[in-house]
Design a protein around this motif. Structure first.
Motif, PDB file in Angstrom:
ATOM      1  N   VAL A 173      42.644  55.213  33.255  1.00  0.00           N
ATOM      2  CA  VAL A 173      42.571  56.067  34.435  1.00  0.00           C
ATOM      3  C   VAL A 173      43.394  55.409  35.538  1.00  0.00           C
ATOM      4  O   VAL A 173      43.049  54.322  36.021  1.00  0.00           O
ATOM      5  CB  VAL A 173      41.116  56.257  34.900  1.00  0.00           C
ATOM      6  CG1 VAL A 173      41.070  57.143  36.138  1.00  0.00           C
ATOM      7  CG2 VAL A 173      40.263  56.834  33.781  1.00  0.00           C
ATOM      8  N   ILE A 174      44.476  56.043  35.944  1.00  0.00           N
ATOM      9  CA  ILE A 174      45.357  55.497  36.982  1.00  0.00           C
ATOM     10  C   ILE A 174      44.746  55.764  38.352  1.00  0.00           C
ATOM     11  O   ILE A 174      44.284  56.875  38.639  1.00  0.00           O
ATOM     12  CB  ILE A 174      46.758  56.116  36.881  1.00  0.00           C
ATOM     13  CG1 ILE A 174      47.439  55.654  35.586  1.00  0.00           C
ATOM     14  CG2 ILE A 174      47.604  55.758  38.089  1.00  0.00           C
ATOM     15  CD1 ILE A 174      48.773  56.323  35.314  1.00  0.00           C
ATOM     16  N   MET A 175      44.753  54.744  39.207  1.00  0.00           N
ATOM     17  CA  MET A 175      44.174  54.861  40.550  1.00  0.00           C
ATOM     18  C   MET A 175      44.815  53.835  41.474  1.00  0.00           C
ATOM     19  O   MET A 175      45.405  52.854  41.021  1.00  0.00           O
ATOM     20  CB  MET A 175      42.660  54.632  40.495  1.00  0.00           C
ATOM     21  CG  MET A 175      42.245  53.265  40.005  1.00  0.00           C
ATOM     22  SD  MET A 175      40.435  53.066  39.868  1.00  0.00           S
ATOM     23  CE  MET A 175      40.014  54.256  38.593  1.00  0.00           C
ATOM     24  N   PRO A 176      44.697  54.020  42.789  1.00  0.00           N
ATOM     25  CA  PRO A 176      45.231  53.032  43.727  1.00  0.00           C
ATOM     26  C   PRO A 176      44.264  51.863  43.901  1.00  0.00           C
ATOM     27  O   PRO A 176      43.052  52.023  43.712  1.00  0.00           O
ATOM     28  CB  PRO A 176      45.356  53.817  45.032  1.00  0.00           C
ATOM     29  CG  PRO A 176      44.252  54.819  44.949  1.00  0.00           C
ATOM     30  CD  PRO A 176      44.139  55.190  43.484  1.00  0.00           C
ATOM     31  N   PRO A 177      44.767  50.683  44.289  1.00  0.00           N
ATOM     32  CA  PRO A 177      43.877  49.546  44.518  1.00  0.00           C
ATOM     33  C   PRO A 177      43.327  49.481  45.941  1.00  0.00           C
ATOM     34  O   PRO A 177      42.390  48.733  46.197  1.00  0.00           O
ATOM     35  CB  PRO A 177      44.780  48.340  44.242  1.00  0.00           C
ATOM     36  CG  PRO A 177      46.144  48.815  44.624  1.00  0.00           C
ATOM     37  CD  PRO A 177      46.186  50.285  44.333  1.00  0.00           C
ATOM     38  N   TYR A 178      43.939  50.237  46.881  1.00  0.00           N
ATOM     39  CA  TYR A 178      43.400  50.236  48.240  1.00  0.00           C
ATOM     40  C   TYR A 178      42.368  51.362  48.344  1.00  0.00           C
ATOM     41  O   TYR A 178      42.672  52.492  48.715  1.00  0.00           O
ATOM     42  CB  TYR A 178      44.488  50.398  49.301  1.00  0.00           C
ATOM     43  CG  TYR A 178      43.950  50.054  50.687  1.00  0.00           C
ATOM     44  CD1 TYR A 178      43.936  48.726  51.124  1.00  0.00           C
ATOM     45  CD2 TYR A 178      43.411  51.030  51.515  1.00  0.00           C
ATOM     46  CE1 TYR A 178      43.394  48.401  52.363  1.00  0.00           C
ATOM     47  CE2 TYR A 178      42.869  50.720  52.749  1.00  0.00           C
ATOM     48  CZ  TYR A 178      42.871  49.394  53.167  1.00  0.00           C
ATOM     49  OH  TYR A 178      42.325  49.061  54.385  1.00  0.00           O
ATOM     50  N   THR A 179      41.135  51.021  47.967  1.00  0.00           N
ATOM     51  CA  THR A 179      40.031  51.968  47.936  1.00  0.00           C
ATOM     52  C   THR A 179      38.732  51.181  47.826  1.00  0.00           C
ATOM     53  O   THR A 179      38.747  49.964  47.619  1.00  0.00           O
ATOM     54  CB  THR A 179      40.193  52.940  46.737  1.00  0.00           C
ATOM     55  OG1 THR A 179      39.127  53.900  46.760  1.00  0.00           O
ATOM     56  CG2 THR A 179      40.151  52.203  45.398  1.00  0.00           C
ATOM     57  N   PHE A 180      37.624  51.885  47.965  1.00  0.00           N
ATOM     58  CA  PHE A 180      36.327  51.256  47.759  1.00  0.00           C
ATOM     59  C   PHE A 180      36.146  50.955  46.275  1.00  0.00           C
ATOM     60  O   PHE A 180      36.646  51.689  45.416  1.00  0.00           O
ATOM     61  CB  PHE A 180      35.218  52.182  48.272  1.00  0.00           C
ATOM     62  CG  PHE A 180      33.839  51.612  48.197  1.00  0.00           C
ATOM     63  CD1 PHE A 180      33.550  50.360  48.719  1.00  0.00           C
ATOM     64  CD2 PHE A 180      32.806  52.328  47.612  1.00  0.00           C
ATOM     65  CE1 PHE A 180      32.269  49.820  48.650  1.00  0.00           C
ATOM     66  CE2 PHE A 180      31.517  51.815  47.544  1.00  0.00           C
ATOM     67  CZ  PHE A 180      31.258  50.555  48.061  1.00  0.00           C
ATOM     68  N   HIS A 205      50.304  44.541  39.295  1.00  0.00           N
ATOM     69  CA  HIS A 205      51.250  44.126  40.330  1.00  0.00           C
ATOM     70  C   HIS A 205      51.197  45.149  41.466  1.00  0.00           C
ATOM     71  O   HIS A 205      51.798  46.214  41.378  1.00  0.00           O
ATOM     72  CB  HIS A 205      52.660  44.045  39.730  1.00  0.00           C
ATOM     73  CG  HIS A 205      53.687  43.494  40.681  1.00  0.00           C
ATOM     74  ND1 HIS A 205      53.631  42.211  41.174  1.00  0.00           N
ATOM     75  CD2 HIS A 205      54.790  44.072  41.232  1.00  0.00           C
ATOM     76  CE1 HIS A 205      54.659  42.007  41.983  1.00  0.00           C
ATOM     77  NE2 HIS A 205      55.373  43.121  42.032  1.00  0.00           N
ATOM     78  N   CYS A 206      50.466  44.802  42.519  1.00  0.00           N
ATOM     79  CA  CYS A 206      50.276  45.724  43.650  1.00  0.00           C
ATOM     80  C   CYS A 206      50.468  44.977  44.973  1.00  0.00           C
ATOM     81  O   CYS A 206      49.535  44.844  45.782  1.00  0.00           O
ATOM     82  CB  CYS A 206      48.891  46.343  43.600  1.00  0.00           C
ATOM     83  SG  CYS A 206      48.527  47.243  42.073  1.00  0.00           S
ATOM     84  N   PRO A 207      51.673  44.462  45.226  1.00  0.00           N
ATOM     85  CA  PRO A 207      51.887  43.606  46.394  1.00  0.00           C
ATOM     86  C   PRO A 207      51.682  44.304  47.732  1.00  0.00           C
ATOM     87  O   PRO A 207      51.255  43.664  48.703  1.00  0.00           O
ATOM     88  CB  PRO A 207      53.333  43.144  46.228  1.00  0.00           C
ATOM     89  CG  PRO A 207      53.980  44.172  45.354  1.00  0.00           C
ATOM     90  CD  PRO A 207      52.901  44.625  44.418  1.00  0.00           C
ATOM     91  N   ILE A 208      51.980  45.591  47.812  1.00  0.00           N
ATOM     92  CA  ILE A 208      51.832  46.284  49.099  1.00  0.00           C
ATOM     93  C   ILE A 208      50.356  46.394  49.459  1.00  0.00           C
ATOM     94  O   ILE A 208      49.950  46.040  50.578  1.00  0.00           O
ATOM     95  CB  ILE A 208      52.487  47.677  49.047  1.00  0.00           C
ATOM     96  CG1 ILE A 208      53.995  47.547  48.832  1.00  0.00           C
ATOM     97  CG2 ILE A 208      52.203  48.446  50.336  1.00  0.00           C
ATOM     98  CD1 ILE A 208      54.707  48.862  48.607  1.00  0.00           C
ATOM     99  N   ALA A 209      49.539  46.859  48.531  1.00  0.00           N
ATOM    100  CA  ALA A 209      48.107  46.986  48.797  1.00  0.00           C
ATOM    101  C   ALA A 209      47.484  45.627  49.116  1.00  0.00           C
ATOM    102  O   ALA A 209      46.615  45.520  49.991  1.00  0.00           O
ATOM    103  CB  ALA A 209      47.402  47.619  47.599  1.00  0.00           C
ATOM    104  N   GLU A 210      47.918  44.598  48.404  1.00  0.00           N
ATOM    105  CA  GLU A 210      47.358  43.264  48.634  1.00  0.00           C
ATOM    106  C   GLU A 210      47.719  42.742  50.018  1.00  0.00           C
ATOM    107  O   GLU A 210      46.850  42.240  50.756  1.00  0.00           O
ATOM    108  CB  GLU A 210      47.864  42.308  47.551  1.00  0.00           C
ATOM    109  CG  GLU A 210      47.302  42.623  46.169  1.00  0.00           C
ATOM    110  CD  GLU A 210      48.044  41.908  45.051  1.00  0.00           C
ATOM    111  OE1 GLU A 210      48.713  40.899  45.342  1.00  0.00           O
ATOM    112  OE2 GLU A 210      47.968  42.372  43.893  1.00  0.00           O
ATOM    113  N   GLN A 211      48.979  42.852  50.400  1.00  0.00           N
ATOM    114  CA  GLN A 211      49.413  42.378  51.715  1.00  0.00           C
ATOM    115  C   GLN A 211      48.770  43.194  52.834  1.00  0.00           C
ATOM    116  O   GLN A 211      48.264  42.641  53.811  1.00  0.00           O
ATOM    117  CB  GLN A 211      50.944  42.471  51.820  1.00  0.00           C
ATOM    118  CG  GLN A 211      51.524  42.270  53.218  1.00  0.00           C
ATOM    119  CD  GLN A 211      51.377  40.863  53.763  1.00  0.00           C
ATOM    120  OE1 GLN A 211      51.138  39.918  52.995  1.00  0.00           O
ATOM    121  NE2 GLN A 211      51.530  40.701  55.063  1.00  0.00           N
ATOM    122  N   MET A 212      48.770  44.511  52.670  1.00  0.00           N
ATOM    123  CA  MET A 212      48.206  45.368  53.717  1.00  0.00           C
ATOM    124  C   MET A 212      46.712  45.114  53.874  1.00  0.00           C
ATOM    125  O   MET A 212      46.200  45.023  54.994  1.00  0.00           O
ATOM    126  CB  MET A 212      48.454  46.835  53.376  1.00  0.00           C
ATOM    127  CG  MET A 212      49.926  47.238  53.357  1.00  0.00           C
ATOM    128  SD  MET A 212      50.690  47.284  54.982  1.00  0.00           S
ATOM    129  CE  MET A 212      50.371  48.958  55.439  1.00  0.00           C
TER     130      MET A 212
END
Length: 397
Positions: free
Chosen positions: A89-96, A355-362
């Protein structure tokens, strides 16, 4: 209204009125408290079906199925759509974390795809790159109340025969090209947890324009029963995930003020945006013209790279809070949570590497949340909050 120290007094949340009390008393006196069975008052109007119909209509959906919370709303939606253990299941990492745990609960595997820097929403192009033969669904998270790119995500889902589920937990009232979110994907889910813009303390709902999917979701949440079937007719393996009549009563009362609250949040967010647009050191997220109404569970901005390299975000938020502005550091990217990595490894036998550098940095350094209670205040409160943000930023420049 101001406090004795001169700072604005923003509204508390949740709020309630006489209507909630009236509806709760109706439930109390009806003998119909749970999510099944009838009332001993012949003229009693059941609150759960009334709310399901009213909320579904509000979000432009044909069907609504209430459940105990937003997390299990996603679980049920995934299972109703045919997602099985070990499906991806594809999903974003910037979430609860619940977006991921809703899948892991039954062994479906979250695959985290990075977000766009200027929206904080899942990047559709990276979604397409992440699809494998094991992929069965895409979860689009409308973070803060802002809809993800539903046109592109729907196109990708249809092209690859995938299910598109909208995690609209924070997006009550949001619209994409004039249509309510939650009714655009195959299924949409909402949360009514205490902090949400529509709340009954806990609770959730699944929306769909597909009757077959809605009936399957209803069955899963009602111990495998069949709509309009007999009481002991269990044709699926399901669970008791029903909302109570008390929760539906509160939600019906809450809905009487919802439209005005959404309009107020959007009006104040527009003013907030104007006041913050020229503040050096911070960036506002891009506005998409296809978002015809924002849910604004949060007003979010981010520290630019130069400022975030010098600022401890926790200290930044602490300084805002000391000036009387309700704020938060928000989420960190859940693709790095040990609990999630460990659970994926337990199910698959492999160590995942996302590999989710944007979500991690933000998440770690840049994004700041202003709570929706600020947006429920008056214009003076918005002006004060904007000035407080500017003052804190300038203290670092």
């Amino acid at each position: 209204m101001k406090r004795l120290d001169g700072k604005p007094c923003y509204p508390t949340w949740p709020s309630s009125g006489a209507l909630e009390s009236t509806y709760l008393n109706e439930v109390l006196n009806s003998g119909k408290w749970g999510g099944s069975g009838g009332s001993y008052l012949p003229d009693y109007k059941h609150k759960i079906p009334e709310f399901e119909e009213k909320f579904a209509r509000f979000q432009d959906a044909d069907h609504g199925v209430t459940v105990v919370n937003g997390t299990l709303a996603i679980t049920v939606a995934l299972q109703a759509a045919g997602v099985k253990p070990l499906d991806e299941v594809i999903m974003p990492p910037y979430t609860f974390i619940a977006t991921a745990t809703s899948a892991l609960l039954f062994g479906a595997i979250p695959v985290f795809v990075d977000v766009e820097e200027d929206t904080l929403l899942i990047d559709p192009e990276k979604v397409e790159q992440a699809i494998t033969p094991k992929t069965k669904a895409i979860v689009a998270v409308h973070i803060g109340g802002t809809p993800a790119d539903l046109d592109r995500l729907k196109e990708i889902a249809e092209k690859n025969d995938l299910v598109l589920i909208e995690d609209a937990a924070q997006a009550v009232g949001a619209e994409w090209k004039g249509q309510g979110v939650g009714a655009i994907g195959d299924l949409g889910t909402f949360s009514f947890q205490s902090s949400k813009n529509l709340t009954s303390g806990e609770g959730g709902i699944i929306l769909s324009n597909n009757k077959k999917l809605a009936d399957k979701a209803w069955s899963l949440a009602n111990v495998g029963r069949v709509r309009d079937g007999s009481w002991y007719q269990h044709e699926e393996i399901g669970w008791n995930l029903r909302m109570t009549e008390f929760q539906a009563a509160i939600l019906l009362g809450q809905m009487s003020r919802l439209e005005n609250q959404i309009e107020l949040r959007n009006r104040n967010a527009k003013l907030f945006t104007e006041l913050l647009s020229s503040v050096e050191g911070i960036q506002l997220f891009k506005e998409d013209s296809r978002v015809t109404r924002n849910g604004y569970h949060l007003f979010m901005f981010y520290l630019d790279k130069a400022l975030s390299d010098r600022v401890d975000k926790s200290q930044f938020v602490k300084m805002l809070s000391e000036q009387g502005v309700p704020s938060s550091t928000g989420y960190t990217a859940i693709n790095k949570y040990d609990s999630i990595i460990r659970s994926i490894k337990e199910w698959t036998g492999k160590e995942p590497d996302f590999h989710c550098p944007i979500a991690e940095q933000m998440g770690d350094r840049q994004v700041v949340w202003i709570t929706h209670t600020v947006l429920l205040g008056d214009e003076k409160g918005i002006v004060y909050a904007a000035e407080a943000i500017k003052n804190v930023v300038q203290s670092y420049l």
